[in-house]
Motif scaffolding. Sequence first.
Motif, PDB file in Angstrom:
ATOM      1  N   LEU A 513      75.885  87.064  47.995  1.00 53.53           N
ATOM      2  CA  LEU A 513      77.146  86.879  48.697  1.00 53.53           C
ATOM      3  C   LEU A 513      78.328  87.371  47.870  1.00 53.53           C
ATOM      4  O   LEU A 513      79.319  87.858  48.413  1.00 53.53           O
ATOM      5  CB  LEU A 513      77.324  85.407  49.062  1.00 53.53           C
ATOM      6  N   VAL A 546      82.869  81.252  53.558  1.00 52.51           N
ATOM      7  CA  VAL A 546      81.657  80.965  52.784  1.00 52.51           C
ATOM      8  C   VAL A 546      81.846  79.623  52.090  1.00 52.51           C
ATOM      9  O   VAL A 546      82.735  79.472  51.236  1.00 52.51           O
ATOM     10  CB  VAL A 546      81.376  82.072  51.751  1.00 52.51           C
ATOM     11  N   VAL A 556      77.619  80.205  55.779  1.00 55.49           N
ATOM     12  CA  VAL A 556      78.500  81.319  56.131  1.00 55.49           C
ATOM     13  C   VAL A 556      78.808  81.232  57.613  1.00 55.49           C
ATOM     14  O   VAL A 556      77.901  81.192  58.449  1.00 55.49           O
ATOM     15  CB  VAL A 556      77.851  82.678  55.802  1.00 55.49           C
TER      16      VAL A 556
END
Length: 557
Positions: A513, A546, A556
């Motif tokens: 991420l 997030v 998310v």
Amino acid sequence: MAVTATPSNLRKQPASQQKVDNIIQPFLHKDFDPADYLNSALPALSTTVTPAQSVQHGRTVPLPELNAQLQTVLSQVNAQMTRWSNTLTQLTDEIIRCGGRLAYEVEVLRGDTTGLTDVLDNRLRKEIELLAPRHDALNGEHLENEVVTSSPHEELPKPTSAADEPEYLNQLRTLTAVRSRLDAVIQVFGDAMAWPLAPSEIGAMVGLPIPLLPLAHQYVKTGSLQALATPNKPANGADLPILRHQDQDLYYREHGDRYGIGYYGHRPMPVVAASLGRTPTHVDEKHMPSRLDFTAEDFKPAWEASKKLLPVLREAEITDGFNGIFSFTPDGGPIVGQHPTLDGFYVAEAVWVTHSAGVAKALAELLTTGRSEVDLADCDLARFEEVQLAPAYVSETSQQNFVEVYDILHPMQPRESPRNLRVSPFHARQQELGAVFVESRAWERPQWFEANAELLQDLPAQWRPVSRDVWSARFHSPISAVEAWKTRTAVAMYDMTPLKRLEVFGPGAANLLQRLTTSDILKHPDQATYTLMLDNGGGILGDVIVARLEPDSFHVG
């Protein structure tokens, strides 16, 4: 027969007990039970099938128990039938997918075969001749009956062993065998590939639903008009701009000394693309699969409105007319881009002719560079939810878009139908609070709540919305300002059900991420980060939140 029980104190008693038939005396008793009476009066029922089994079990089954057992068996049978039906459906879908995939592979092999043909026929002709059998070798029987003579001093040619042959000869034999096999495959499946297929059917071959509906669109040409005739004017030339008659769903353009008239005001006329047949050998403007028979009755209102608008048409006649084909989608936009999971498969459908050059340029950029200079997010193939891919949904919404194609619609005007396809678990409570819903991706989403109207009197001046005119005030309420005020200064609760949410967890989740987003998401657990996700060219794919739940677990949304 239906039997209803009545309380004993309300049951009507006969005027004289002596006059009542003795047969019905048991039915008048206050403790009468229909089930007990039937079990005692009727022959006993048994679950056994044969007399031998009846003796073996040695008991009878009361009707209620038998009914319960029967319902159990029926439930089990129904469950099994459901499982079999689901299995059959899955197998059928798999067969369809495999069949479509095979047809796609055959088309790929067809191209490979064409390439091999060029190599074999043009580049390796001399080498192929070395492999060509002699004429006398084609008739083994003739050689067996023929006496071979030679001079005693003549040296017979020695047979060539496989080890002495050049490598390219073995490769040629392999290519010849491959070509023979491909020819056989194409012989079997090639005829099917020659038929025109609708985009939805081609998409099905690779597991890609393409939500569009082809609809007929009328277009006519008038006879020659003296008012449009100018020297040296091309047959299809135009001196005047295109004219649009918005209120009557009409548009006009020149074709030399004739007018062309397009009409959207007629009834929606869906077209089954697969029924159009083969493309003719000779194709021109009057001979093509997309040119359907003209339905003159549908065009009558358009012709009358045209003669009122353009007096020059009052003495003219329609000399040519047809129903063309124009594809519509559930949201009215085109479908352009690459298959989400299959590289090399691109789609460009439901494109207006006025947009065709731009779409062609954008698609060429996608094919050559992987990215279009124009943002194609609103044209993305994957923008529709699964419920929006249902044929009934595609049909209804696409036909409605055809009807409204020339209408002036407010940008906030909600769809009237279909509605309530997807609602959140809080929908009932939202209705109680006076929610005003709009439809988004088939979800019902509240825009504001009438229950908050009483807070308008407390709204600070700096939060009060500006005044709106009649048009911009449509589908709007100042209650939205109250709710924004309370969100910023107090506490508000939002229903996030319609928004997609992903759970990313496991080793490497944080680094993944961190690489995919534009912000630092390596924060302490229970903290959230508002950030962006970009494509390879730096374009924004979307904004996300997030939330880090645990060191290797993220939410998310």
